[in-house]
Write a protein that holds these residues in place. Structure first.
Motif, PDB file in Angstrom:
ATOM      1  N   ASP A 149       0.828  -1.216   0.000  1.00  7.20           N
ATOM      2  CA  ASP A 149       0.000   0.000   0.000  1.00  7.20           C
ATOM      3  C   ASP A 149       0.859   1.261   0.000  1.00  7.20           C
ATOM      4  N   LEU A 150       1.942   1.245   0.769  1.00  7.37           N
ATOM      5  CA  LEU A 150       2.853   2.389   0.815  1.00  7.37           C
ATOM      6  C   LEU A 150       3.468   2.634  -0.563  1.00  7.37           C
ATOM      7  N   LEU A 151       3.925   1.583  -1.201  1.00  8.77           N
ATOM      8  CA  LEU A 151       4.522   1.719  -2.535  1.00  8.77           C
ATOM      9  C   LEU A 151       3.516   2.280  -3.536  1.00  8.77           C
ATOM     10  N   VAL A 152       2.294   1.794  -3.503  1.00 12.54           N
ATOM     11  CA  VAL A 152       1.263   2.291  -4.421  1.00 12.54           C
ATOM     12  C   VAL A 152       1.016   3.777  -4.169  1.00 12.54           C
ATOM     13  N   ARG A 153       0.952   4.186  -2.909  1.00 11.97           N
ATOM     14  CA  ARG A 153       0.758   5.622  -2.597  1.00 11.97           C
ATOM     15  C   ARG A 153       1.952   6.446  -3.070  1.00 11.97           C
ATOM     16  N   GLN A 154       3.168   5.952  -2.811  1.00 12.35           N
ATOM     17  CA  GLN A 154       4.354   6.689  -3.244  1.00 12.35           C
ATOM     18  C   GLN A 154       4.419   6.779  -4.766  1.00 12.35           C
ATOM     19  N   LEU A 155       4.085   5.720  -5.440  1.00  8.73           N
ATOM     20  CA  LEU A 155       4.088   5.742  -6.901  1.00  8.73           C
ATOM     21  C   LEU A 155       3.057   6.726  -7.430  1.00  8.73           C
ATOM     22  N   SER A 156       1.907   6.786  -6.797  1.00  6.53           N
ATOM     23  CA  SER A 156       0.886   7.766  -7.198  1.00  6.53           C
ATOM     24  C   SER A 156       1.400   9.180  -7.001  1.00  6.53           C
ATOM     25  N   ALA A 157       2.122   9.416  -5.910  1.00  2.34           N
ATOM     26  CA  ALA A 157       2.698  10.740  -5.653  1.00  2.34           C
ATOM     27  C   ALA A 157       3.721  11.107  -6.723  1.00  2.34           C
ATOM     28  N   LEU A 158       4.357  10.094  -7.324  1.00  5.01           N
ATOM     29  CA  LEU A 158       5.323  10.323  -8.396  1.00  5.01           C
ATOM     30  C   LEU A 158       4.646  10.354  -9.776  1.00  5.01           C
ATOM     31  N   ARG A 159       3.332  10.379  -9.750  1.00  5.65           N
ATOM     32  CA  ARG A 159       2.510  10.427 -10.970  1.00  5.65           C
ATOM     33  C   ARG A 159       2.664   9.181 -11.836  1.00  5.65           C
ATOM     34  N   CYS A 160       2.837   8.058 -11.177  1.00 11.21           N
ATOM     35  CA  CYS A 160       2.885   6.773 -11.873  1.00 11.21           C
ATOM     36  C   CYS A 160       1.525   6.089 -11.717  1.00 11.21           C
ATOM     37  N   VAL A 161       1.202   5.240 -12.657  1.00 11.47           N
ATOM     38  CA  VAL A 161       0.028   4.386 -12.529  1.00 11.47           C
ATOM     39  C   VAL A 161       0.527   3.089 -11.909  1.00 11.47           C
ATOM     40  N   ALA A 162       0.019   2.758 -10.740  1.00  4.08           N
ATOM     41  CA  ALA A 162       0.536   1.609  -9.992  1.00  4.08           C
ATOM     42  C   ALA A 162      -0.486   0.480  -9.935  1.00  4.08           C
ATOM     43  N   PHE A 163       0.026  -0.728 -10.100  1.00  6.19           N
ATOM     44  CA  PHE A 163      -0.746  -1.949  -9.952  1.00  6.19           C
ATOM     45  C   PHE A 163       0.022  -2.811  -8.966  1.00  6.19           C
ATOM     46  N   ALA A 164      -0.674  -3.637  -8.209  1.00  6.56           N
ATOM     47  CA  ALA A 164       0.031  -4.433  -7.204  1.00  6.56           C
ATOM     48  C   ALA A 164      -0.574  -5.820  -7.079  1.00  6.56           C
ATOM     49  N   VAL A 165       0.309  -6.779  -6.841  1.00  5.09           N
ATOM     50  CA  VAL A 165      -0.105  -8.133  -6.506  1.00  5.09           C
ATOM     51  C   VAL A 165       0.669  -8.551  -5.258  1.00  5.09           C
ATOM     52  N   GLY A 166       0.065  -9.455  -4.488  1.00  4.78           N
ATOM     53  CA  GLY A 166       0.665  -9.851  -3.226  1.00  4.78           C
ATOM     54  C   GLY A 166       1.420 -11.159  -3.252  1.00  4.78           C
ATOM     55  N   ALA A 167       1.417 -11.834  -4.404  1.00  5.52           N
ATOM     56  CA  ALA A 167       2.089 -13.130  -4.476  1.00  5.52           C
ATOM     57  C   ALA A 167       2.647 -13.351  -5.874  1.00  5.52           C
ATOM     58  N   PRO A 168       3.725 -14.107  -5.969  1.00  8.54           N
ATOM     59  CA  PRO A 168       4.314 -14.387  -7.271  1.00  8.54           C
ATOM     60  C   PRO A 168       3.361 -15.080  -8.246  1.00  8.54           C
ATOM     61  N   SER A 169       2.418 -15.852  -7.709  1.00  2.52           N
ATOM     62  CA  SER A 169       1.505 -16.601  -8.577  1.00  2.52           C
ATOM     63  C   SER A 169       0.677 -15.684  -9.479  1.00  2.52           C
ATOM     64  N   GLY A 170       0.469 -14.445  -9.085  1.00  6.53           N
ATOM     65  CA  GLY A 170      -0.297 -13.514  -9.909  1.00  6.53           C
ATOM     66  C   GLY A 170       0.545 -12.595 -10.762  1.00  6.53           C
TER      67      GLY A 170
END
Length: 118
Positions: free
Chosen positions: A15-36
């Motif tokens: 969640d922190l990374l997604v917020r920081q990426l948004s602050a850097l004007r990036c479009v962020a996507f996240a998954v919690g496991a390698p399987s995805g």
């Protein structure tokens, strides 16, 4: 606008990374496991992938090896202080390394993005 996929099992860090990426004007996507991971790469077509080295199902090195055929630059993320880690990260084909905890400036540097307000 950079599209960044985050592969991180710790939900707070993710969640922190997604917020920081948004602050850097990036479009962020996240998954919690390698399987995805491969499905997320195929679905979102990221410009860069941030991979946690200490993942539960397989470590980030094995995941990077699995994803390397996509030709997408990857940045390793870790809380490890191992002195030989930088060399291992380079040898595995990662474009950079973020050591946790990291600051927004560190993330911006690795992604080559301007900081907000600059």
């Amino acid at each position: 606008m950079k599209r960044v996929l985050v592969i991180e099992d710790d939900h707070r860090m993710r969640d922190l990374l997604v917020r920081q990426l948004s602050a850097l004007r990036c479009v962020a996507f996240a998954v919690g496991a390698p399987s995805g991971a491969q499905q997320a790469v195929d679905a979102h077509r990221p410009d860069i992938v941030i991979v946690d080295i200490g993942l539960p199902e397989m470590d980030g090195f094995a995941l990077a090896d699995m994803l390397c055929h996509n030709g997408i630059p990857m940045i390793a993320s870790t809380g490890s202080a191992s002195p030989d880690l930088e060399e291992r990260v380079r040898e595995a084909g990662f474009a950079g390394l973020l050591r946790k905890p990291f600051r927004l400036q560190d993330l911006a540097r690795e992604l080559r993005c301007p900081l907000p307000g600059n």
